[in-house]
Design a protein around this motif. Sequence first.
Motif, PDB file in Angstrom:
ATOM      1  N   UNK A   1      73.875  41.043  13.832  1.00 45.86           N
ATOM      2  CA  UNK A   1      74.732  42.167  13.399  1.00 45.86           C
ATOM      3  C   UNK A   1      73.936  43.119  12.509  1.00 45.86           C
ATOM      4  N   UNK A   2      74.027  44.416  12.811  1.00 39.87           N
ATOM      5  CA  UNK A   2      73.300  45.393  12.031  1.00 39.87           C
ATOM      6  C   UNK A   2      74.103  46.691  12.059  1.00 39.87           C
ATOM      7  N   UNK A   3      74.918  46.917  11.021  1.00 39.06           N
ATOM      8  CA  UNK A   3      75.778  48.112  10.962  1.00 39.06           C
ATOM      9  C   UNK A   3      76.520  48.384  12.260  1.00 39.06           C
ATOM     10  N   UNK A   4      77.162  47.384  12.777  1.00 36.78           N
ATOM     11  CA  UNK A   4      77.945  47.598  13.999  1.00 36.78           C
ATOM     12  C   UNK A   4      77.169  47.323  15.263  1.00 36.78           C
ATOM     13  N   UNK A   5      75.863  47.137  15.156  1.00 33.48           N
ATOM     14  CA  UNK A   5      75.059  46.862  16.355  1.00 33.48           C
ATOM     15  C   UNK A   5      74.985  45.354  16.566  1.00 33.48           C
ATOM     16  N   UNK A   6      75.404  44.906  17.736  1.00 30.90           N
ATOM     17  CA  UNK A   6      75.332  43.469  18.032  1.00 30.90           C
ATOM     18  C   UNK A   6      74.284  43.269  19.113  1.00 30.90           C
ATOM     19  N   UNK A   7      73.234  42.542  18.794  1.00 36.66           N
ATOM     20  CA  UNK A   7      72.180  42.284  19.783  1.00 36.66           C
ATOM     21  C   UNK A   7      72.250  40.818  20.186  1.00 36.66           C
ATOM     22  N   UNK A   8      72.359  40.585  21.496  1.00 37.92           N
ATOM     23  CA  UNK A   8      72.387  39.209  21.986  1.00 37.92           C
ATOM     24  C   UNK A   8      71.036  38.883  22.629  1.00 37.92           C
ATOM     25  N   UNK A   9      70.720  37.589  22.628  1.00 35.13           N
ATOM     26  CA  UNK A   9      69.444  37.170  23.208  1.00 35.13           C
ATOM     27  C   UNK A   9      69.695  36.453  24.531  1.00 35.13           C
ATOM     28  N   UNK A  10      68.783  36.582  25.482  1.00 40.26           N
ATOM     29  CA  UNK A  10      68.851  35.914  26.794  1.00 40.26           C
ATOM     30  C   UNK A  10      70.205  36.106  27.473  1.00 40.26           C
ATOM     31  N   UNK A  11      70.424  37.295  27.944  1.00 39.35           N
ATOM     32  CA  UNK A  11      71.707  37.605  28.590  1.00 39.35           C
ATOM     33  C   UNK A  11      71.485  37.802  30.089  1.00 39.35           C
ATOM     34  N   UNK A  12      72.308  37.133  30.888  1.00 38.37           N
ATOM     35  CA  UNK A  12      72.190  37.279  32.345  1.00 38.37           C
ATOM     36  C   UNK A  12      72.787  38.624  32.765  1.00 38.37           C
ATOM     37  N   UNK A  13      72.067  39.348  33.602  1.00 36.77           N
ATOM     38  CA  UNK A  13      72.502  40.695  33.987  1.00 36.77           C
ATOM     39  C   UNK A  13      73.196  40.739  35.351  1.00 36.77           C
ATOM     40  N   UNK A  14      73.491  39.569  35.926  1.00 34.58           N
ATOM     41  CA  UNK A  14      74.051  39.534  37.291  1.00 34.58           C
ATOM     42  C   UNK A  14      75.287  40.436  37.457  1.00 34.58           C
ATOM     43  N   UNK A  15      76.192  40.381  36.477  1.00 33.06           N
ATOM     44  CA  UNK A  15      77.423  41.171  36.597  1.00 33.06           C
ATOM     45  C   UNK A  15      77.211  42.635  36.223  1.00 33.06           C
ATOM     46  N   UNK A  16      76.016  42.973  35.815  1.00 33.46           N
ATOM     47  CA  UNK A  16      75.764  44.343  35.340  1.00 33.46           C
ATOM     48  C   UNK A  16      74.892  45.144  36.302  1.00 33.46           C
ATOM     49  N   UNK A  17      74.666  44.593  37.512  1.00 29.36           N
ATOM     50  CA  UNK A  17      74.003  45.398  38.542  1.00 29.36           C
ATOM     51  C   UNK A  17      74.701  45.132  39.871  1.00 29.36           C
ATOM     52  N   UNK A  18      74.881  46.204  40.656  1.00 28.10           N
ATOM     53  CA  UNK A  18      75.721  46.074  41.860  1.00 28.10           C
ATOM     54  C   UNK A  18      75.029  45.309  42.984  1.00 28.10           C
ATOM     55  N   UNK A  19      73.726  45.023  42.851  1.00 24.40           N
ATOM     56  CA  UNK A  19      73.062  44.138  43.825  1.00 24.40           C
ATOM     57  C   UNK A  19      73.263  42.676  43.441  1.00 24.40           C
ATOM     58  N   UNK A  20      73.868  42.449  42.278  1.00 25.69           N
ATOM     59  CA  UNK A  20      74.155  41.097  41.765  1.00 25.69           C
ATOM     60  C   UNK A  20      72.895  40.212  41.728  1.00 25.69           C
ATOM     61  N   UNK A  21      71.838  40.803  41.181  1.00 28.37           N
ATOM     62  CA  UNK A  21      70.596  40.048  41.014  1.00 28.37           C
ATOM     63  C   UNK A  21      70.660  39.385  39.636  1.00 28.37           C
ATOM     64  N   UNK A  22      70.444  38.079  39.606  1.00 27.14           N
ATOM     65  CA  UNK A  22      70.686  37.322  38.373  1.00 27.14           C
ATOM     66  C   UNK A  22      69.484  37.187  37.452  1.00 27.14           C
ATOM     67  N   UNK A  23      68.909  38.305  37.024  1.00 26.14           N
ATOM     68  CA  UNK A  23      67.797  38.218  36.071  1.00 26.14           C
ATOM     69  C   UNK A  23      68.346  38.126  34.640  1.00 26.14           C
ATOM     70  N   UNK A  24      67.443  37.791  33.718  1.00 25.00           N
ATOM     71  CA  UNK A  24      67.834  37.656  32.312  1.00 25.00           C
ATOM     72  C   UNK A  24      67.186  38.753  31.475  1.00 25.00           C
ATOM     73  N   UNK A  25      68.001  39.350  30.593  1.00 25.44           N
ATOM     74  CA  UNK A  25      67.452  40.318  29.637  1.00 25.44           C
ATOM     75  C   UNK A  25      67.054  39.552  28.380  1.00 25.44           C
TER      76      UNK A  25
END
Length: 347
Positions: A1-25
């Motif tokens: 948490x940093x003044x309203x900014x929430x940073x998460x670690x190791x997040x799967x991006x599958x639901x965040x791209x329409x090709x549904x490629x399951x890489x990790x950010x």
Amino acid sequence: MNNGLVVQESVCLRELNTLRVGVTARFYTKVRTLGQLRQALTWARERNLETLVLGGGSNLVFAEDVNALVIHLAIVGRCWRDVQDSQATLVLGAGENWHEAVLYASGAGYRGIENLALIPGTAGAAPVQNIGAYGVELSDTLLSVTALDTETLEPVVLASNQCDFAYRDSLFKRQPGRYIILEIALLLSRSRPLALGYGDLKQYFSGRQVSRSLTPADVAQGVMAIRRRKLPDPAQLPNAGSFFKNPVVTDQTWERLNRDYPEMVAYPADHSVKLAAAWLIDQCGWKGYRNGKVGVHNRQALVLVNHGDGSGRDILALARRIRADVEERFGITLEMEPRVVPASLGL
Ligand code: EPU
């Protein structure tokens, strides 16, 4: 948490791209305000991390895990400005869903973007590739783009003629990372003629008896029906839309091609000819191809699809084979349309 900014670690991006490629950010944050966006950029700089701005993820191919801070842009809001008798400016926050904005504007009787219904993605991503369909491009109505200049961390307003728009191209595509789009302003009209000249659209409306004059909402409905017939819904069959641009060739090249392939599909462009990439791919026998995980859509040869478990690399390997076939048969090199992350793994 940093003044309203929430940073998460190791997040799967599958639901965040329409090709549904399951890489990790490696890191991920969702930003809803300009302040949070600035904080996110500063957070990344302090750690010497790259950043990747994500909208609807509909024009992206993730080729491997993302070693960066992924900034999911969710700055929303829409409002009308400079409303006059026959025209008004619609301002959309970058995180607004594009298709919903089209329905909203055309439902209110405003013309200009109804042919762009059902294009996946966000308003902020629309100028990047200058989205276009059924004879209309975003640049036809775009008045200005407000963007954060990542060098100064200050917002700048770029008029349409400063955005270097071309077919599926813009300043934002050519200089990735320089600007982050915050909002777009569209000049819409109540009276401009509807654009019904594109083959599919003409055919759709000529077969229908409409007792009153067509409205922009009718056109949006027509475009949606045509798209649903031909293009796969990413929610059901993951894809990134057209995978290649339609190649633009000189009149001379066209003369040669037309002589050798009189049935080749092409459209006149400015002192050049635009070829239908879908036709070239189709002729090479790729339509409906499937190799288990990934394939080519069975109703539109220009759309590569992920049948489930395919990786970005699987998709890119297929795209390479298609490109090589088209090159060998027609001497035309197809150019990829979606952005590959990282760019070094692109075609
Ligand atoms: N065709 C084939 N085989 C196919 C599909 C099409 O031979 O499998 C031929 C047909 O003759 C057809 C012609 O190709 O008349 C053009 O096809 P279509 O009208 O479907 O358009 P497109 O050129 O393949 C472009 C855009 C689409 C947009 C449509 C409609 C590009 C790269 N693609 O596709 O945009 O929806 O026109 O305007 O310009 C996108 O960018 O993601 C996208 C879907």
